[in-house]
Design an enzyme around this catalytic site. Structure first.
Site, PDB file in Angstrom:
ATOM      1  N   GLY A 102       0.813  -1.213   0.000  1.00 58.66           N
ATOM      2  CA  GLY A 102       0.000   0.000   0.000  1.00 58.66           C
ATOM      3  C   GLY A 102       0.843   1.258   0.000  1.00 58.66           C
ATOM      4  O   GLY A 102       0.476   2.259  -0.625  1.00 58.66           O
ATOM      5  N   THR A 103       1.966   1.243   0.702  1.00 60.42           N
ATOM      6  CA  THR A 103       2.853   2.414   0.730  1.00 60.42           C
ATOM      7  C   THR A 103       3.348   2.740  -0.670  1.00 60.42           C
ATOM      8  O   THR A 103       3.360   3.914  -1.083  1.00 60.42           O
ATOM      9  CB  THR A 103       4.038   2.158   1.671  1.00 60.42           C
ATOM     10  N   ASN A 183      -6.349   4.116  10.091  1.00 58.46           N
ATOM     11  CA  ASN A 183      -5.756   2.913  10.662  1.00 58.46           C
ATOM     12  C   ASN A 183      -5.687   2.938  12.184  1.00 58.46           C
ATOM     13  O   ASN A 183      -5.756   1.893  12.831  1.00 58.46           O
ATOM     14  CB  ASN A 183      -4.351   2.691  10.086  1.00 58.46           C
ATOM     15  N   GLN A 211      -6.880   0.309   4.817  1.00 60.68           N
ATOM     16  CA  GLN A 211      -7.622  -0.265   5.941  1.00 60.68           C
ATOM     17  C   GLN A 211      -9.031  -0.674   5.550  1.00 60.68           C
ATOM     18  O   GLN A 211      -9.632  -1.561   6.165  1.00 60.68           O
ATOM     19  CB  GLN A 211      -7.667   0.732   7.105  1.00 60.68           C
ATOM     20  N   SER A 231      -3.732  -2.808  -0.004  1.00 55.67           N
ATOM     21  CA  SER A 231      -2.629  -3.677   0.415  1.00 55.67           C
ATOM     22  C   SER A 231      -3.184  -5.047   0.772  1.00 55.67           C
ATOM     23  O   SER A 231      -4.079  -5.163   1.613  1.00 55.67           O
ATOM     24  CB  SER A 231      -1.898  -3.074   1.609  1.00 55.67           C
ATOM     25  N   CYS A 357       3.281   0.587  11.574  1.00 59.04           N
ATOM     26  CA  CYS A 357       4.393   1.218  10.850  1.00 59.04           C
ATOM     27  C   CYS A 357       5.167   2.176  11.739  1.00 59.04           C
ATOM     28  O   CYS A 357       6.229   2.660  11.361  1.00 59.04           O
ATOM     29  CB  CYS A 357       3.867   1.950   9.625  1.00 59.04           C
TER      30      CYS A 357
END
Length: 415
Positions: A102-103, A183, A211, A231, A357
């Site tokens: 996802g990042t 998140n 999310q 993600s 994270c």
């Protein structure tokens, strides 16, 4: 945190913040009940997902860009997964690119629009509660490439006002980025309304839906989004695979150049097994989604109600109803978050204090700070996130364990 000793095998870490502990896993009996309530951090691979992946981890090892039969079988597997994702998003398969996470998807989306439209304008709108994948990307654009960023205020629940978005729009605004669901506190944003406004004003709209991916509707037309990041490991696919949706004709250039894979959207040899797993997982997640969500909401509400009833000076964070179905988050007064998490772990409950994270960070949560929490409150967060594999019995156990650990920590703090 006073003299709290979470276990006979636990030791206080050198050079660690006060109240932080490391411990020997052998001190926890393998026969003891253990409840996993950290599904916002990651999820287990679904058995059917693993089964779909296995051929591409063993015999079907071809490079999908090769012309021989091994390569073509791998390519067909990727295209099947692309169709599975597109069906859930209600878009063309050619608008889907598979990424590493996802990042990466957020980075590619934001930079791709920014550099494509930099001659038209350099104003970007976002919020202070975004994931760091968004915040650090726009910060770099601002500090190194001459872009200007407006951070919209959020209310006490972490919700963005559509009117505030409208007021922030300018003739040189090229991109609005607002996450679908947070998140840390679970709050769901009015994405469809924000997207409709952006479409009316001719501004590109991106949402980080990492999310939301396994729990909320992802129809990109209904949501009025131009770019979306997902993600796989948030909805029972493996780690290391993500999705970037880019609406056709959106001004965007690829930031990942090379061999031109993924229709030129994201170069690099594809993670075939991971992509196959993601395709299977998103299909499973959105089958009977509403029934599964209703079950999660019922268990979540029992957990929240039980904790708030049994423990004083605990506050639910995020919107009370407009939140992810399995997401419960709190500020626990007079308790250090690290000690709470380790105490819960020893009681057989896996939890977190917010974004995985940011693990190891000793700075206050930027999300809690944005919704008005004090520094001390922002350092005492607890996040309990349920998944499809949790049972009512497990939630009932956690509803007893969490108050017990909080009260024990407070007792030791007073001695």
């Amino acid at each position: 945190m006073g003299g709290y000793n979470p276990g006979s095998h636990a030791i206080q870490a050198h050079n660690a913040p006060t109240g932080a502990f490391f411990f020997d896993e052998r001190s926890v009996s393998m026969e003891k009940r253990y409840v996993y309530l950290d599904h916002s951090a990651t999820t287990a691979i679904h058995p059917d997902v693993l089964e779909a992946m296995m051929p591409y981890l063993t015999d079907e090892y071809g490079n999908p860009n090769s012309l021989h039969r091994y390569g073509q079988r791998a390519q067909r597997a990727i295209e099947k997964a692309r169709r599975q994702v597109a069906a859930v998003l209600n878009c063309s398969p050619r608008e889907i690119a598979f990424t590493g996470c996802g990042t990466e998807s957020d980075n590619l989306a934001i930079r791709g629009v920014a550099f494509a439209l930099r001659d038209k304008g350099r104003h970007i709108i976002t919020t202070p509660i975004e994931h760091k994948a968004v915040l650090q990307t726009v910060k770099q654009l601002e500090e190194h490439f001459g872009f200007e960023v407006t951070y919209l205020p959020v209310d006490e629940y972490g919700r963005v006002s559509v009117d505030d978005v409208a007021r922030a729009l300018r003739p040189d605004t090229i991109l609005v980025s607002v996450m679908y669901a947070n998140n840390e506190i679970g709050t769901i944003q009015p994405i469809a309304d924000i997207g409709a406004l952006c479409r009316e004003r001719g501004v590109v709209f991106h949402t980080d839906a990492v999310q939301a991916g396994g729990y909320l509707p992802l129809d990109v037309d209904a949501l009025n989004v131009d770019l979306m990041a997902l993600s796989g490991h948030k909805f029972h696919a493996p780690k290391g695979v993500g999705v970037l949706y880019v609406r056709r004709r959106t001004p965007w250039i690829s930031m990942m150049t090379g061999g031109g894979q993924e229709h030129g959207m994201r170069s690099g040899t594809q993670n075939v097994a991971g992509i196959v797993g993601l395709g299977a997982a998103i299909e499973i997640a959105h089958t009977d989604r509403e029934a599964k969500n209703a079950r999660l909401r019922a268990m979540r509400d029992h957990l929240v109600g039980s904790i708030l009833e049994q423990v004083d000076d605990v506050q639910l964070t995020g919107h009370p109803t407009e939140r992810l179905p399995g997401h419960a988050s709190f500020v626990v007064s007079n308790v250090d978050a690290d000690s709470l998490l380790l105490g819960l772990d020893l009681e057989g409950v896996a939890a977190s204090s917010g974004s995985a994270c940011s693990s190891g960070a000793i700075t206050p949560s930027h999300v809690l700070s944005a919704i008005g929490a004090t520094k001390r409150e922002a350092m005492s967060a607890l996040r309990l996130t349920l998944g499809d594999d949790n049972t009512e019995e497990e939630v009932a156990y956690a509803a007893e364990a969490v108050p017990r650990v909080i009260q024990r920590l407070r007792q030791y703090a007073r001695t």
